[in-house]
Motif scaffolding. Structure first.
Motif, PDB file in Angstrom:
ATOM      1  N   ASN A 173       0.679  -1.182  -0.022  1.00  0.00           N
ATOM      2  CA  ASN A 173       0.060   0.031   0.081  1.00  0.00           C
ATOM      3  C   ASN A 173       0.924   1.254  -0.102  1.00  0.00           C
ATOM      4  O   ASN A 173       1.728   1.434   0.877  1.00  0.00           O
ATOM      5  CB  ASN A 173      -0.807   0.099   1.278  1.00  0.00           C
ATOM      6  CG  ASN A 173      -1.906   1.147   1.370  1.00  0.00           C
ATOM      7  OD1 ASN A 173      -1.736   1.949   0.298  1.00  0.00           O
ATOM      8  ND2 ASN A 173      -3.011   1.133   2.179  1.00  0.00           N
ATOM      9  N   LYS A 174       0.726   2.056  -1.093  1.00  0.00           N
ATOM     10  CA  LYS A 174       1.517   3.297  -1.276  1.00  0.00           C
ATOM     11  C   LYS A 174       0.788   4.733  -1.313  1.00  0.00           C
ATOM     12  O   LYS A 174       1.185   5.592  -1.411  1.00  0.00           O
ATOM     13  CB  LYS A 174       2.549   3.110  -2.523  1.00  0.00           C
ATOM     14  CG  LYS A 174       3.325   1.854  -2.704  1.00  0.00           C
ATOM     15  CD  LYS A 174       4.139   2.035  -3.843  1.00  0.00           C
ATOM     16  CE  LYS A 174       5.067   1.010  -3.961  1.00  0.00           C
ATOM     17  NZ  LYS A 174       4.195  -0.214  -4.299  1.00  0.00           N
ATOM     18  N   GLU A 175      -0.343   4.429  -0.772  1.00  0.00           N
ATOM     19  CA  GLU A 175      -1.552   5.601  -0.556  1.00  0.00           C
ATOM     20  C   GLU A 175      -1.040   6.640  -0.007  1.00  0.00           C
ATOM     21  O   GLU A 175      -1.318   7.806  -0.284  1.00  0.00           O
ATOM     22  CB  GLU A 175      -2.986   4.899  -0.237  1.00  0.00           C
ATOM     23  CG  GLU A 175      -3.942   6.171  -0.111  1.00  0.00           C
ATOM     24  CD  GLU A 175      -5.253   5.492   0.425  1.00  0.00           C
ATOM     25  OE1 GLU A 175      -6.215   6.141   0.457  1.00  0.00           O
ATOM     26  OE2 GLU A 175      -5.302   4.256   0.566  1.00  0.00           O
ATOM     27  N   LYS A 179       3.710  12.186  -2.747  1.00  0.00           N
ATOM     28  CA  LYS A 179       3.000  12.226  -3.931  1.00  0.00           C
ATOM     29  C   LYS A 179       3.904  12.069  -5.011  1.00  0.00           C
ATOM     30  O   LYS A 179       4.993  12.824  -5.395  1.00  0.00           O
ATOM     31  CB  LYS A 179       2.464  13.648  -3.906  1.00  0.00           C
ATOM     32  CG  LYS A 179       1.337  13.671  -5.040  1.00  0.00           C
ATOM     33  CD  LYS A 179       0.531  15.100  -4.977  1.00  0.00           C
ATOM     34  CE  LYS A 179      -0.393  15.171  -6.113  1.00  0.00           C
ATOM     35  NZ  LYS A 179      -0.979  16.605  -6.089  1.00  0.00           N
ATOM     36  N   ASN A 180       3.158  11.411  -5.955  1.00  0.00           N
ATOM     37  CA  ASN A 180       4.095  10.946  -7.263  1.00  0.00           C
ATOM     38  C   ASN A 180       5.498  10.531  -7.201  1.00  0.00           C
ATOM     39  O   ASN A 180       6.437  10.596  -8.137  1.00  0.00           O
ATOM     40  CB  ASN A 180       4.203  12.173  -8.252  1.00  0.00           C
ATOM     41  CG  ASN A 180       2.452  12.855  -8.589  1.00  0.00           C
ATOM     42  OD1 ASN A 180       1.773  12.068  -8.805  1.00  0.00           O
ATOM     43  ND2 ASN A 180       2.374  14.089  -8.470  1.00  0.00           N
ATOM     44  N   LYS A 181       5.639   9.829  -6.036  1.00  0.00           N
ATOM     45  CA  LYS A 181       7.080   9.135  -5.910  1.00  0.00           C
ATOM     46  C   LYS A 181       6.878   7.645  -5.448  1.00  0.00           C
ATOM     47  O   LYS A 181       5.771   7.177  -4.782  1.00  0.00           O
ATOM     48  CB  LYS A 181       7.851   9.825  -5.016  1.00  0.00           C
ATOM     49  CG  LYS A 181       8.306  11.308  -5.226  1.00  0.00           C
ATOM     50  CD  LYS A 181       9.210  11.797  -4.321  1.00  0.00           C
ATOM     51  CE  LYS A 181       9.662  13.264  -4.674  1.00  0.00           C
ATOM     52  NZ  LYS A 181      10.578  13.913  -3.728  1.00  0.00           N
ATOM     53  N   SER A 182       8.020   6.677  -6.106  1.00  0.00           N
ATOM     54  CA  SER A 182       8.129   5.386  -5.564  1.00  0.00           C
ATOM     55  C   SER A 182       8.516   5.495  -4.182  1.00  0.00           C
ATOM     56  O   SER A 182       9.308   6.316  -3.850  1.00  0.00           O
ATOM     57  CB  SER A 182       8.647   4.673  -6.484  1.00  0.00           C
ATOM     58  OG  SER A 182      10.185   5.218  -6.644  1.00  0.00           O
ATOM     59  N   SER A 183       8.280   4.469  -3.415  1.00  0.00           N
ATOM     60  CA  SER A 183       8.594   4.271  -2.046  1.00  0.00           C
ATOM     61  C   SER A 183      10.186   3.735  -1.905  1.00  0.00           C
ATOM     62  O   SER A 183      10.872   3.420  -3.122  1.00  0.00           O
ATOM     63  CB  SER A 183       7.821   3.201  -1.215  1.00  0.00           C
ATOM     64  OG  SER A 183       8.495   1.940  -1.506  1.00  0.00           O
ATOM     65  N   TYR A 201      17.660  10.880  -4.171  1.00  0.00           N
ATOM     66  CA  TYR A 201      16.239  10.726  -3.944  1.00  0.00           C
ATOM     67  C   TYR A 201      15.943  11.929  -3.175  1.00  0.00           C
ATOM     68  O   TYR A 201      16.187  12.042  -2.014  1.00  0.00           O
ATOM     69  CB  TYR A 201      15.802   9.391  -3.319  1.00  0.00           C
ATOM     70  CG  TYR A 201      14.354   9.038  -3.219  1.00  0.00           C
ATOM     71  CD1 TYR A 201      13.770   8.212  -4.051  1.00  0.00           C
ATOM     72  CD2 TYR A 201      13.683   9.479  -1.879  1.00  0.00           C
ATOM     73  CE1 TYR A 201      12.330   7.878  -3.769  1.00  0.00           C
ATOM     74  CE2 TYR A 201      12.430   9.521  -1.753  1.00  0.00           C
ATOM     75  CZ  TYR A 201      11.702   8.764  -2.571  1.00  0.00           C
ATOM     76  OH  TYR A 201      10.448   8.336  -2.509  1.00  0.00           O
ATOM     77  N   GLU A 202      15.064  12.822  -3.517  1.00  0.00           N
ATOM     78  CA  GLU A 202      14.679  14.244  -2.817  1.00  0.00           C
ATOM     79  C   GLU A 202      13.385  13.944  -2.050  1.00  0.00           C
ATOM     80  O   GLU A 202      12.357  13.503  -2.427  1.00  0.00           O
ATOM     81  CB  GLU A 202      14.629  15.256  -3.809  1.00  0.00           C
ATOM     82  CG  GLU A 202      16.003  15.608  -4.653  1.00  0.00           C
ATOM     83  CD  GLU A 202      15.807  16.812  -5.506  1.00  0.00           C
ATOM     84  OE1 GLU A 202      16.715  17.231  -5.868  1.00  0.00           O
ATOM     85  OE2 GLU A 202      14.600  17.190  -5.939  1.00  0.00           O
ATOM     86  N   ILE A 203      13.722  14.554  -0.980  1.00  0.00           N
ATOM     87  CA  ILE A 203      12.559  15.145  -0.056  1.00  0.00           C
ATOM     88  C   ILE A 203      12.431  16.482   0.051  1.00  0.00           C
ATOM     89  O   ILE A 203      13.137  17.249   0.382  1.00  0.00           O
ATOM     90  CB  ILE A 203      12.523  14.231   1.441  1.00  0.00           C
ATOM     91  CG1 ILE A 203      12.463  12.892   1.268  1.00  0.00           C
ATOM     92  CG2 ILE A 203      11.264  14.740   2.204  1.00  0.00           C
ATOM     93  CD1 ILE A 203      13.806  12.062   1.550  1.00  0.00           C
ATOM     94  N   SER A 204      11.507  17.003  -0.493  1.00  0.00           N
ATOM     95  CA  SER A 204      11.155  18.505  -0.707  1.00  0.00           C
ATOM     96  C   SER A 204      10.420  19.206   0.234  1.00  0.00           C
ATOM     97  O   SER A 204       9.761  18.624   1.310  1.00  0.00           O
ATOM     98  CB  SER A 204      10.323  18.881  -2.227  1.00  0.00           C
ATOM     99  OG  SER A 204       9.078  18.515  -1.918  1.00  0.00           O
TER     100      SER A 204
END
Length: 215
Positions: A173-175, A179-183, A201-204
């Motif tokens: 479950n990736k809900e 948003k719009n990124k793979s885990s 891999y960015e976290i904004s």
């Protein structure tokens, strides 16, 4: 490799007659022995034994040949690709990423989740650079990887900002992930950028703003 052939005198018609309805070698030789008189028929058993022995040797040889051709070591010798990877926290909040094991060996849910790994990244900074080795290169449609530290039995991830908001995901479950990124359990090429030969891999800051209230 040939058997010692001491059998002779049978006609093609006799052999054809015996072949009809003979589904095994034993049945063929028994019918040939019982249906026709022949001065060499007593050698049929010897010839039958020799042919069966040769057949078994051929089968064993073929099996060994196929087994060696399918040697799993061939997979180990396949080309591998090395990359450097890191997380970049572009937000103004520190983040902590915890990897949990929540499922048992057979997919049953554990009574208590097990914390397997933890990653921390300060605000406006890049994490420690890690190394990965994967079977597909950048540009290949099958390119992808699990972020280092999340490979060993991790099936769920919680990303938490310092305000106790964040994201969580599981292998099923990736809900509630970014948003719009793979885990981090399955990072694809379109979710990373390359800086100085490091895959990032960015976290904004927007991810911080849009974060969920965590339980």
């Amino acid at each position: 490799m040939y058997p010692v052939d001491l059998v002779s005198g049978y006609t093609l018609k006799q052999i054809q007659t015996v072949l009809n309805g003979s589904h095994t070698v034993d049945v063929f030789y028994d019918k040939l022995f019982n249906l026709y008189s022949n001065s060499t028929k007593n050698h049929l058993n010897l010839m039958q034994t020799q042919l069966l022995t040769i057949f078994r040797i051929i089968v064993i040889f073929l099996f060994c040949t196929i087994a060696s051709a399918c040697d799993p070591d061939d997979r180990m010798n396949a080309k591998q690709y090395d990359y450097k990877v890191a997380l970049e926290n572009k937000s103004i909040s520190a983040i902590t990423i915890d990897g949990y094991r929540t499922l048992g060996q057979f997919g049953d849910k554990l009574e208590t989740s097990v914390l397997v790994s933890t990653l921390s990244v300060s605000p406006k900074s890049i994490s420690d650079i890690e190394s990965i080795t994967i079977p597909k290169p950048l540009g290949n449609p099958a390119f992808g990887f699990i972020y280092p530290g999340m490979q060993n039995n991790v099936d769920s991830i919680v990303l938490k900002f310092s305000n106790n908001k964040g994201y969580y995901t599981s292998s099923k479950n990736k809900e509630f992930w970014l948003k719009n990124k793979s885990s981090l359990l399955s990072i694809s090429e379109n979710e990373i950028i390359q800086k100085n030969e490091v895959l990032i891999y960015e976290i904004s800051q927007e991810d911080l703003i849009m974060a969920y209230d965590l339980p």
